[in-house]
Design a protein around this motif. Structure first.
Motif, PDB file in Angstrom:
ATOM      1  N   GLU A 383       0.812  -1.221   0.000  1.00 37.27           N
ATOM      2  CA  GLU A 383       0.000   0.000   0.000  1.00 37.27           C
ATOM      3  C   GLU A 383       0.839   1.261   0.000  1.00 37.27           C
ATOM      4  N   ILE A 384       0.460   2.174  -0.882  1.00 37.45           N
ATOM      5  CA  ILE A 384       1.154   3.459  -1.029  1.00 37.45           C
ATOM      6  C   ILE A 384       1.261   4.178   0.313  1.00 37.45           C
ATOM      7  N   LYS A 385       0.154   4.190   1.060  1.00 34.64           N
ATOM      8  CA  LYS A 385       0.153   5.000   2.286  1.00 34.64           C
ATOM      9  C   LYS A 385       1.163   4.479   3.316  1.00 34.64           C
ATOM     10  N   HIS A 386       1.401   3.172   3.314  1.00 33.98           N
ATOM     11  CA  HIS A 386       2.396   2.638   4.247  1.00 33.98           C
ATOM     12  C   HIS A 386       3.795   3.103   3.879  1.00 33.98           C
ATOM     13  N   GLU A 388       4.514   5.781   2.173  1.00 34.05           N
ATOM     14  CA  GLU A 388       4.591   7.225   2.432  1.00 34.05           C
ATOM     15  C   GLU A 388       4.767   7.514   3.920  1.00 34.05           C
ATOM     16  N   ASN A 389       4.128   6.717   4.746  1.00 33.46           N
ATOM     17  CA  ASN A 389       4.310   6.867   6.199  1.00 33.46           C
ATOM     18  C   ASN A 389       5.745   6.584   6.602  1.00 33.46           C
ATOM     19  N   LYS A 392       7.822   9.480   5.854  1.00 34.00           N
ATOM     20  CA  LYS A 392       7.603  10.524   6.868  1.00 34.00           C
ATOM     21  C   LYS A 392       8.337  10.200   8.168  1.00 34.00           C
TER      22      LYS A 392
ATOM     23  N   THR B  39       3.062   7.504  -7.108  1.00 34.42           N
ATOM     24  CA  THR B  39       3.245   8.843  -6.572  1.00 34.42           C
ATOM     25  C   THR B  39       4.331   9.453  -7.460  1.00 34.42           C
ATOM     26  N   GLU B  98      -9.590  -1.401  -0.487  1.00 31.80           N
ATOM     27  CA  GLU B  98      -8.324  -0.664  -0.538  1.00 31.80           C
ATOM     28  C   GLU B  98      -7.958  -0.271  -1.954  1.00 31.80           C
TER      29      GLU B  98
END
Lengths: 433, 142
Positions: A383-386, A388-389, A392, B39, B98
């Motif tokens: 997952e992209i959000k993981h 990206e986290n 960060k 991204t 998802e």
């Protein structure tokens, strides 16, 4: 085991007497046989007779890598060329390489100090040493080689690279000691894990890692994954090679072999000599080397010297783990940054490998710092959000450590260039001209 | 029936996608479905292939980082409202999606939808209880 109790556990009076005798001899020899040193002494208005105490060494001007390069290739040799039996050289990544020449006796001393280092790491003649330092002009491979021979251990001269074969030999030959760069040790641990194996499936008990800067965090990481005791080795081609200093099992500083090398700490800005216990640049003088005596060489390595008997019984001075180099110190937006600080921050995050690169740029007028981190299996998520986290978290950990905002990019494995097993950590693209 | 998907980390740089696909081609791996989430810096290439473990090994040999993820494959009518029925079922049962991607199977005029729900087991149970056909691996990669 202490390899040479007489040399390693001497009283300080005894040691200083020996050092002074040797210093006088080396200074005289350099002055009489190496035109570079004659000019250096003459221009400072001194002669070898001016050196009557150890403190008198401060009268002699420093020698830097830049001056050494001017004598390339053999200008610093102090013996007729037929007495030189081996030559090593730096890779020359930052300019012309610096060359080191050894007589038979120099190689014997090199073997001696590496044997002391191997013994500190826990090696005996019963061990099998897998020497994964590169063989060749680089001092890593052959330095360990000479020491292992002296110790009488079984040497496996596998050299660097070919990870699959390294692991196969490690398992089949039941190697008990591993010698390589710390970043390669971490990489081997990861490759082992990929095969579904762990430190329990190999016979390693200790590792001797050096030739690049590393941190306590990386030590913990390697010790846990390979189930070994990891110790830090220090040395440099100009002076000898690996073995100039090494950690004992107390892991509280590296014992410097003072009967062969005379250490000083200076303020890198002013050149003034600092007291024991103060942090500064390490300056080294060879006390016994015949082929190429080196006097007051500025190592650019930042450390502290600590006196006093160690719990291991040795009395040799201990130097702290190198925390930076006076030349890879970067000033980013006015803040002093050492790559080791960034490594420390990165390794505080679970799942991050020590494969990283720091890139400084100045797009307009402001400095930018980019940190590239190679993605690993444990870091990668579907997952992209993981991901990206994770970026960060890395940026935050670095910010917390150095107080600067940085850009983090996650890159594919193997994209950060490596030379001789040493990762290229810092790239400064800023143009100051 | 859960379906194995491979996810590949790609830098968002010229040639990176082509290179990965080339490796699959050289290893005679057939791609049944594909999607990319990206991204500005990186992307995740998601693939349904005929031999996922062979694909994973081949890519890893060339230094790609690969993960096997479980997803659900569902057959829906290739006509207006076909997908809506399935999504409504998931929505009514509070199952989060998802990501989702689809491909049309030319042989029978139906569409195959690949869906990743937060909880795969629950997703499958809910869909099957509403008589929506969840495909097994053979049916997808035939």
């Amino acid at each position: 085991m202490i390899w040479n109790p007489k040399a390693e556990c001497m009283s300080s009076e005894e040691r200083e007497e020996m050092q002074l005798k040797r210093l006088k001899k080396v200074v005289k020899k350099a002055y009489e046989n190496v035109p570079y040193y004659k000019e250096l002494f003459d221009s400072a208005g001194i002669t070898p007779q001016d050196i009557q105490t150890l403190k008198d060494i401060e009268k002699i001007p420093f020698t830097t890598k830049t001056e050494m390069r001017k004598t390339y290739p053999f200008g610093l040799f102090a013996v007729p060329e037929d007495e030189i039996v081996e030559i090593h050289s730096t890779s020359g990544t930052t300019g012309k390489p610096t060359v080191s020449g050894y007589t038979e006796k120099d190689l014997d001393i090199w073997g001696e100090i590496v044997a002391r280092a191997l013994s500190m790491a826990g090696a005996t003649k019963k061990d099998r040493i897998q020497n994964s330092y590169g063989y060749g002009l680089f001092t890593g491979g052959l330095g360990i080689h000479h020491g292992a021979k002296k110790l009488g251990a079984t040497l496996i001269p596998i050299s660097a690279g070919n990870t699959k074969r390294q692991l196969e030999i490690m398992k089949d030959f039941e190697s008990t000691i591993l010698t390589c760069t710390p970043s390669y040790a971490a990489y081997l641990a990861e490759a082992l894990e990929k095969q579904g194996l762990s430190g329990d499936d190999i016979s390693l008990k200790a590792g001797i890692f050096g030739a690049e800067m590393w941190t306590e965090e990386l030590r913990t990481n390697i010790e846990k994954s390979l189930k070994i005791s990891a110790t830090n080795i220090y040395g440099l081609t100009e002076i000898m090679g690996p073995g100039v200093a090494h950690e004992c099992q107390e892991k509280n500083g590296l014992h410097l072999q003072e009967d062969h090398f005379y250490p000083e700490i200076i303020n890198p800005q002013t050149g003034e000599t600092l007291e024991d216990g103060e942090k500064g640049e390490l300056v080294l003088t060879t006390l016994t080397r015949e082929g190429m005596p080196i006097i007051r060489f500025r190592t650019k390595d930042i450390t502290t010297l600590r006196r006093g008997e160690c719990a291991c019984g040795r009395t040799t001075v201990r130097m702290d783990r190198i925390t930076g180099r006076s030349d890879d110190m970067m000033k980013i937006r006015g803040v002093i940054v050492f790559p080791s600080q960034i490594e420390k921050a990165l390794l505080s995050i679970d799942g991050i490998l020590p494969q990283y690169q720091i890139i400084a740029t100045r797009p307009k007028t402001m400095d930018e710092l980019e940190i590239k981190v190679e993605v690993s299996e444990s870091l990668f998520s579907d997952e992209i959000k993981h991901i990206e986290n994770m970026q960060k978290n890395i940026a935050k950990a670095v910010h917390d450590t150095i107080g600067l905002r940085v850009n983090v990019s996650i890159v594919q494995p193997g994209t950060i260039p490596r030379s001789e097993g040493k990762a290229v950590r810092v790239i400064d693209k800023r143009d100051f001209s | 029936m859960k379906l194995k998907q491979i996810s590949v980390f790609l830098e968002n740089k010229e040639g990176k996608l082509k290179n990965a696909i080339e490796i699959l081609s050289e290893n005679e791996i057939n791609i049944r479905a594909l999607s990319i989430a990206d991204t500005s810096q990186f992307g995740i290439l998601r693939l349904i292939v005929n031999d996922y473990s062979k694909a994973k090994n081949a890519l890893e040999k060339s230094n790609y980082v690969v993960k096997i993820t479980e997803v659900i494959a569902v057959k829906v009518q290739d006509k207006p409202g076909g997908l809506n029925q399935m999504l409504t079922t998931l929505y009514n049962n509070k199952i989060n999606v998802e990501y989702i991607y689809a491909f049309v199977d030319c042989t029978d005029g139906q569409a195959i939808v690949v869906v990743k729900t937060e909880n795969i087991e629950k997703g499958i149970n809910v869909l099957e209880s509403e008589n929506i056909k969840v495909l097994d691996a053979e049916e997808v990669i035939k």
